[in-house]
Design a protein around this motif. Structure first.
Motif, mmCIF file in Angstrom:
data_model
loop_
_atom_site.group_PDB
_atom_site.id
_atom_site.type_symbol
_atom_site.label_atom_id
_atom_site.label_comp_id
_atom_site.label_asym_id
_atom_site.label_seq_id
_atom_site.Cartn_x
_atom_site.Cartn_y
_atom_site.Cartn_z
ATOM 1 N N ARG A 120 0.831 -1.211 0.000
ATOM 2 C CA ARG A 120 0.000 0.000 0.000
ATOM 3 C C ARG A 120 0.865 1.260 0.000
ATOM 4 N NH1 ARG A 120 -3.028 2.646 4.345
ATOM 5 N NH2 ARG A 120 -2.548 0.942 5.781
ATOM 6 N N LEU A 121 1.990 1.216 0.731
ATOM 7 C CA LEU A 121 2.875 2.375 0.801
ATOM 8 C C LEU A 121 3.832 2.469 -0.388
ATOM 9 C CD1 LEU A 121 3.812 2.095 4.584
ATOM 10 C CD2 LEU A 121 2.396 3.894 3.555
ATOM 11 N N MET A 122 3.864 1.374 -1.170
ATOM 12 C CA MET A 122 4.774 1.293 -2.320
ATOM 13 C C MET A 122 6.238 1.435 -1.889
ATOM 14 S SD MET A 122 2.642 3.121 -5.434
ATOM 15 C CE MET A 122 2.309 4.643 -4.531
ATOM 16 N N VAL A 123 6.583 0.700 -0.832
ATOM 17 C CA VAL A 123 7.969 0.610 -0.377
ATOM 18 C C VAL A 123 8.319 -0.872 -0.273
ATOM 19 C CG1 VAL A 123 7.836 2.783 0.893
ATOM 20 C CG2 VAL A 123 7.351 0.634 2.087
ATOM 21 N N SER A 124 9.616 -1.170 -0.176
ATOM 22 C CA SER A 124 10.013 -2.569 -0.018
ATOM 23 C C SER A 124 9.681 -3.045 1.382
ATOM 24 C CB SER A 124 11.514 -2.720 -0.265
ATOM 25 O OG SER A 124 12.255 -2.075 0.763
ATOM 26 N N GLN A 125 9.407 -4.339 1.515
ATOM 27 C CA GLN A 125 9.093 -4.882 2.836
ATOM 28 C C GLN A 125 10.295 -4.764 3.768
ATOM 29 O OE1 GLN A 125 7.148 -8.680 2.809
ATOM 30 N NE2 GLN A 125 7.569 -9.089 4.970
ATOM 31 N N SER A 126 11.488 -4.943 3.220
ATOM 32 C CA SER A 126 12.677 -4.813 4.066
ATOM 33 C C SER A 126 12.841 -3.375 4.557
ATOM 34 C CB SER A 126 13.921 -5.253 3.289
ATOM 35 O OG SER A 126 14.116 -4.437 2.133
ATOM 36 N N GLY A 127 12.556 -2.416 3.691
ATOM 37 C CA GLY A 127 12.641 -1.018 4.102
ATOM 38 C C GLY A 127 11.611 -0.675 5.157
ATOM 39 N N LEU A 128 10.399 -1.223 5.009
ATOM 40 C CA LEU A 128 9.354 -0.985 6.003
ATOM 41 C C LEU A 128 9.748 -1.593 7.341
ATOM 42 C CD1 LEU A 128 6.503 0.027 6.691
ATOM 43 C CD2 LEU A 128 5.612 -2.144 5.849
ATOM 44 N N SER A 129 10.269 -2.811 7.319
ATOM 45 C CA SER A 129 10.696 -3.468 8.562
ATOM 46 C C SER A 129 11.802 -2.674 9.239
ATOM 47 C CB SER A 129 11.160 -4.894 8.269
ATOM 48 O OG SER A 129 10.103 -5.676 7.751
ATOM 49 N N ALA A 130 12.721 -2.161 8.453
ATOM 50 C CA ALA A 130 13.815 -1.369 9.016
ATOM 51 C C ALA A 130 13.289 -0.088 9.654
ATOM 52 C CB ALA A 130 14.832 -1.037 7.930
ATOM 53 N N SER A 131 12.287 0.509 9.019
ATOM 54 C CA SER A 131 11.693 1.729 9.562
ATOM 55 C C SER A 131 11.046 1.462 10.911
ATOM 56 C CB SER A 131 10.673 2.289 8.573
ATOM 57 O OG SER A 131 10.084 3.471 9.056
ATOM 58 N N ILE A 132 10.314 0.361 11.026
ATOM 59 C CA ILE A 132 9.659 0.020 12.295
ATOM 60 C C ILE A 132 10.694 -0.302 13.363
ATOM 61 C CG2 ILE A 132 8.094 -1.593 13.443
ATOM 62 C CD1 ILE A 132 6.727 0.384 11.508
ATOM 63 N N ARG A 133 11.750 -1.011 12.987
ATOM 64 C CA ARG A 133 12.796 -1.328 13.962
ATOM 65 C C ARG A 133 13.477 -0.059 14.470
ATOM 66 N NH1 ARG A 133 13.947 -5.634 10.364
ATOM 67 N NH2 ARG A 133 15.701 -4.439 9.479
ATOM 68 N N ALA A 134 13.684 0.907 13.584
ATOM 69 C CA ALA A 134 14.291 2.174 13.998
ATOM 70 C C ALA A 134 13.400 2.897 15.004
ATOM 71 C CB ALA A 134 14.535 3.059 12.773
ATOM 72 N N LEU A 135 12.107 2.858 14.763
ATOM 73 C CA LEU A 135 11.166 3.492 15.689
ATOM 74 C C LEU A 135 11.172 2.776 17.034
ATOM 75 C CD1 LEU A 135 9.074 5.769 15.873
ATOM 76 C CD2 LEU A 135 7.371 4.188 14.984
ATOM 77 N N GLU A 136 11.214 1.455 17.011
ATOM 78 C CA GLU A 136 11.244 0.684 18.257
ATOM 79 C C GLU A 136 12.531 0.938 19.027
ATOM 80 O OE1 GLU A 136 8.425 -3.174 17.333
ATOM 81 O OE2 GLU A 136 10.482 -3.194 16.538
ATOM 82 N N ARG A 137 13.650 1.092 18.304
ATOM 83 C CA ARG A 137 14.920 1.394 18.989
ATOM 84 C C ARG A 137 14.859 2.767 19.649
ATOM 85 N NH1 ARG A 137 17.329 -0.916 14.373
ATOM 86 N NH2 ARG A 137 17.717 1.171 13.518
#
Length: 299
Positions: free
Chosen positions: A24-41
């Motif tokens: 839906r966001l038109m981004v890679s799944q790996s990039g999305l996962s990295a974004s969420i991990r950065a927020l969690e950190r």
């Protein structure tokens, strides 16, 4: 904390799935996962419980979701405010409404808005007033039309639009129809009722009337749409206490005024964020409503 991190987080929370959110966001799944991990950190806590089938919010994630949605709504409103100053209204108008709301013809109102502001995307959500109030307060809706469900706060305000008394609808063969006179809550104490779910405005108003009168009632047939309610009353399966304008929708039913209700009336309001958080699109829609002729009736 970057806005894109919050946008990614909200998308995953809504879809409960990384792959669907990434598409839906038109981004890679790996990039999305990295974004969420950065927020969690940054927040030093997990935001999602991950399984092979879906992801769900942790308590910290649920707390962040409310604030993230509000922040993103304010950012969107800021962009729209700048565009409005430049003479162009664009973006999105997210509207909520109950069914058959008094004094509002939602379809006609939104059509008039689209004619004047074709660059604004319109989204509509239909729900009960309680849920709509929460959506406006959380920033998920720009405004909604319903009934007042709570006192005004720093996150939600209500603008009164119209009010009307409540009416009893019954089958023409019902004993009340034979009497043909106004009724009190006490007169209805032993009846079987057809009514809406507790979150709906008419149900809230009726519950308040009977609670103030100290009369218990039995809602045996609970529905979530107006026409099913009218059908059930039309088959003499129960009576309904509804806003007066509902009586015009089914001329074959008998309508009787309800008396001795004190100050309880069905009041339609526009539910809005505080003035400083109200989007230009919402203000434009309210301006159209102010110019509309009185007595528009519910759709």
């Amino acid at each position: 904390m970057e806005l894109r991190h919050l946008q990614h987080f909200v998308a995953v929370a809504e879809d409960q799935h990384f792959t669907r959110a990434a598409e839906r966001l038109m981004v890679s799944q790996s990039g999305l996962s990295a974004s969420i991990r950065a927020l969690e950190r940054e927040l030093r806590t997990p935001l999602f419980v991950r399984t092979t089938r879906r992801v769900t919010l942790t308590p910290a994630g649920r707390a962040l979701l409310t604030e993230a949605e509000r922040i993103l709504a304010q950012v969107r409103a800021a962009h729209e405010a700048v565009a409005a100053v430049q003479g162009v209204l664009r973006g999105m108008l997210a509207v909520g409404t109950e069914q058959c709301i008094a004094g509002i013809d939602a379809a006609r109102l939104l059509a008039a808005f689209r004619h004047r502001h074709p660059d604004v995307e319109i989204c509509l959500r239909q729900a009960g007033s309680g849920a709509l109030a929460e959506e406006v307060a959380a920033g998920r809706l720009d405004l909604a039309f319903g009934v007042r469900t709570q006192a005004d706060s720093d996150q939600l305000r209500s603008v009164s639009l119209t009010s009307e008394p409540m009416t009893v609808l019954c089958h023409p063969g019902h004993r009340l129809a034979a009497v043909g006179a106004p009724v009190t809550p006490q007169d209805l104490g032993g009846e079987v009722f057809v009514d809406f779910h507790p979150d709906w405005g008419p149900r809230r108003t009726t519950d308040a009337v009977f609670a103030a009168a100290g009369v218990r009632r039995r809602v045996a047939l609970e529905v979530n749409d107006v026409h099913t309610l009218l059908d059930l009353v039309g088959e003499n399966l129960g009576v309904a206490v509804v806003p007066r304008h509902f009586a015009h929708k089914r001329a074959s039913l008998t309508a009787l005024p309800v008396k001795d209700t004190g100050e309880a009336v069905y009041e339609t309001v526009a539910l809005l964020p505080p003035p400083q958080a109200t989007s230009p699109a919402a203000r434009a829609l309210m301006a159209l409503l102010d110019r509309a002729p009185e007595g528009g009736g519910g759709a």
